[in-house]
Design a protein around this motif. Structure first.
Motif, short mmCIF file in Angstrom:
data_model
loop_
_atom_site.label_atom_id
_atom_site.label_comp_id
_atom_site.label_asym_id
_atom_site.label_seq_id
_atom_site.Cartn_x
_atom_site.Cartn_y
_atom_site.Cartn_z
N PHE A 194 0.73 -1.25 0.02
CA PHE A 194 0.22 -0.02 0.05
C PHE A 194 0.83 1.17 -0.11
N ALA A 195 2.04 1.03 -0.17
CA ALA A 195 2.94 2.11 -0.12
C ALA A 195 2.67 3.51 -0.87
N THR A 196 2.04 3.21 -1.92
CA THR A 196 1.86 4.51 -2.92
C THR A 196 0.39 4.93 -2.72
N ARG A 197 -0.35 4.42 -1.87
CA ARG A 197 -1.82 4.59 -1.65
C ARG A 197 -2.00 6.14 -0.91
N GLN A 198 -3.15 6.91 -1.37
CA GLN A 198 -3.31 8.02 -0.69
C GLN A 198 -3.86 7.22 0.80
N ILE A 199 -3.38 8.13 1.73
CA ILE A 199 -3.95 7.52 2.87
C ILE A 199 -5.51 7.46 3.46
N GLY A 200 -6.35 8.42 2.71
CA GLY A 200 -7.70 8.33 2.97
C GLY A 200 -8.10 7.46 2.16
N GLN A 201 -7.55 6.51 1.47
CA GLN A 201 -8.16 5.44 0.81
C GLN A 201 -8.25 3.94 1.80
#
Lengths: 309, 263
Positions: free
Chosen positions: B145-152
């Motif tokens: 999940f490293a490049t996910r936006q944290i809101g997702q």
């Protein structure tokens, strides 16, 4: 348009507009994320009493006393807002509303009571500024940019805004990490030893410096719009703060250029004779950009949580 | 007389060794104190749960001890020295709900925040830092999940990212505020496994905890608080009916006590 017309008439106001827009948009990114965006509104209003008092004390409309008056008023306002917020235990937005309307109203009263009929110091000037009047009389064309004699007569608002922008950009770059971390998670920021109180105050003071420097040249309308509209529009274009800053600079520049051109030539194009206020048009364009971003931006929805893993 | 002297001497050495020792901490939000004259001495290399009813001052105790809130009185030492001198040895995990997860940033960027004390204002993020951040994400099972936006992320995933940030700090003392609040069962298991591995590596873990049914399974020691300190010690000593009644008053029904299988 040829250089001989563009350089003396439009180059300086256009560049000044861009510098103002970007200088306000940069700290605006953090203010919007911290839910403090109204501070720009507050500061640009409270400078009025400061400027009037400076005028009453010196009897002249000269730059430095007025800038000092404006800066003094904004510092008083920032402290008063903080004081009302803490003592009254109310949210920051309400405290700002109380302080800036009261100080702005006081400024209007002072202005009315003082003899300012023979100088161009009035409420309209405070709101719209006078971007169009920044004419570079000694310029004859693009060559003047290399001519020291002509450069010496360039309207002082331009270099002043350039220095302000440079200062704001340096502050943002130097304190990028602390600003980002403390805006996201203030509690964590404190536990790793960051002085979040002084940092937050520093951000507001930098915003105040940008607002005060911009106020004289372009009035408060642009200042208010640029603190909020480009950053808010930029937020809807990306999910990364680094990219958001870049988008906000782009939007601020676009609003300044498009707004200036539309104000000068827009009415002519639709058959009207007079141009309209550049400051008003720049602010309007930034609002339109925000509207378009809200309608079509790729990240306009708040992050929706994925189903529990 | 001599007995008393001996015991107070013992306390002083325990305090000097303690990863987290609080003396006389008092915090107030208004007229009423939220935490009143609390002493706490955390044992090194153990997992300690801070337990107490809602509004008992559990989170406030941690926040004030770390300087997030300003206490009215009290001293805090971390490994025998003031907190200010020991910040590099402390990792704090705030309540998940205390931040805006719509903030425009990615998972990996949040973990890299844990490396700020090393990076400083302008230090460049090098591959070694990224590798460390990715390694911490892998330890909480979030490497994909490293490049996910944290809101997702889901609530449990967000909590794991916070834990990964704390791991990146490479601290000796881990202070967590309600790490299991609103997370799924898989996340709870993953988090407790990481915390136990920290303890087994000699680190000290202190967590504000609200689920009485898992205290004995997860923790070694318990600190019971209800504005005042109620009791402190090993689970076997402290997690007893009489102490719990003292802390929770009438708020724990008899059936709940039975469910906890306490004597």
């Amino acid at each position: 348009m040829s250089g001989s017309e563009f350089v003396p008439l439009s180059l300086v106001p256009m560049l000044t507009g861009i510098f103002v827009a970007v200088a306000c948009a940069l700290p605006g990114n953090f203010l919007v994320l911290r839910r403090q965006a109204l501070i720009g509104d507050a500061i640009s209003h409270v400078v009025l009493p400061g400027i009037v008092v400076a005028f009453l004390l010196t009897g002249m409309v000269t730059t430095w006393p007025m800038l000092l008056g404006a800066a003094g008023a904004s510092i008083i306002a920032v402290l008063a807002i903080e004081g009302v917020r803490r003592l009254g235990k109310i949210e920051a937005g309400a405290a700002m509303g109380v302080i800036f309307t009261a100080m702005f109203a006081g400024g209007v009263l002072l202005l009315e009571q003082s003899d300012t009929s023979n100088v161009h110091l009035d409420v309209e000037h405070a709101l719209y500024g006078n971007l169009e009047s920044l004419i570079w009389l000694d310029a004859t064309g693009w060559g003047s940019l290399l001519d020291p004699e002509a450069l010496a007569t360039i309207p002082v608002e331009l270099p002043r805004m350039a220095v302000t922008l440079l200062f704001v950009a340096l502050f943002t770059a130097l304190f990028w990490r602390p600003l980002k971390i403390s805006t996201f998670d203030e509690g964590f920021a404190r536990t790793i030893g960051m002085k979040t109180g002084p940092l937050g105050l520093g951000l507001v003071i930098v915003a105040a410096i940008a607002a005060v420097a911009a106020f004289d040249a372009v009035g408060s309308i642009i200042v208010i719009a640029m603190f909020i509209c480009p950053p808010a529009a930029a937020r809807m274009m990306t999910n990364r703060l680094e990219h958001q800053i870049a988008w906000s600079v782009l939007f601020a520049t676009l609003a300044a250029v498009l707004g200036y051109v539309l104000a000068g030539y827009g009415p002519l194009w639709i058959g009207l004779r007079d141009s309209v206020s550049a400051a008003g048009m720049i602010a309007t364009v930034s609002g339109v950009i925000l509207g378009l971003a809200a309608l079509f931006g790729p990240h306009r929805h708040r992050g929706t949580a994925a189903p529990t893993a | 007389m001599t007995l008393e002297l001996a015991s107070s001497k013992e306390t002083v050495t325990a305090r000097a060794d303690s990863p987290f020792a609080v003396r006389g901490l008092t915090v107030s939000y208004g007229q009423k104190p939220a935490v009143f004259s609390v002493d706490m001495t955390v044992e090194p290399g153990k997992m300690t749960a801070i337990i107490g009813p809602n509004g008992a001052g559990k989170s406030t105790l941690l926040k004030a001890a770390l300087g997030i809130l300003t206490p009215l009185a009290g001293t805090v030492t971390v490994y025998g020295k003031p907190v200010e001198e020991q910040r590099h040895r402390i990792a704090y995990v705030p309540q998940r709900a205390s931040v805006d997860w719509d903030f425009p940033t990615r998972v990996i960027d949040v973990v890299l925040m844990g490396l700020y004390p090393q990076l400083g204002l302008l230090g460049r993020v090098r591959p070694v830092h990224r590798a460390r951040a990715n390694d911490c994400l892998a330890r909480v099972g979030m490497e994909d999940f490293a490049t996910r936006q944290i809101g997702q992320l889901s609530g449990g995933q967000q909590q794991r990212v916070f834990l990964a940030r704390a791991l990146a700090q490479g601290a000796d003392l881990y202070l967590l505020d309600e790490p299991f609040a609103g997370v799924d069962a898989a996340t709870e298991k993953a988090i407790i496994a990481v915390l136990k591995s920290l303890r087994d590596a000699g680190k000290t873990v202190v967590a504000v905890h609200h689920d009485l049914s898992t205290v004995a399974e997860y923790f070694d020691n318990v600190f019971l608080i209800n504005t005042h300190r109620v009791a402190e010690g090993s689970v076997a000593e402290v997690f007893q009916a009489n102490h719990l009644q003292d802390a929770y008053g009438g708020r724990l029904a008899g059936a709940q006590m039975d469910a906890l299988r306490l004597s």
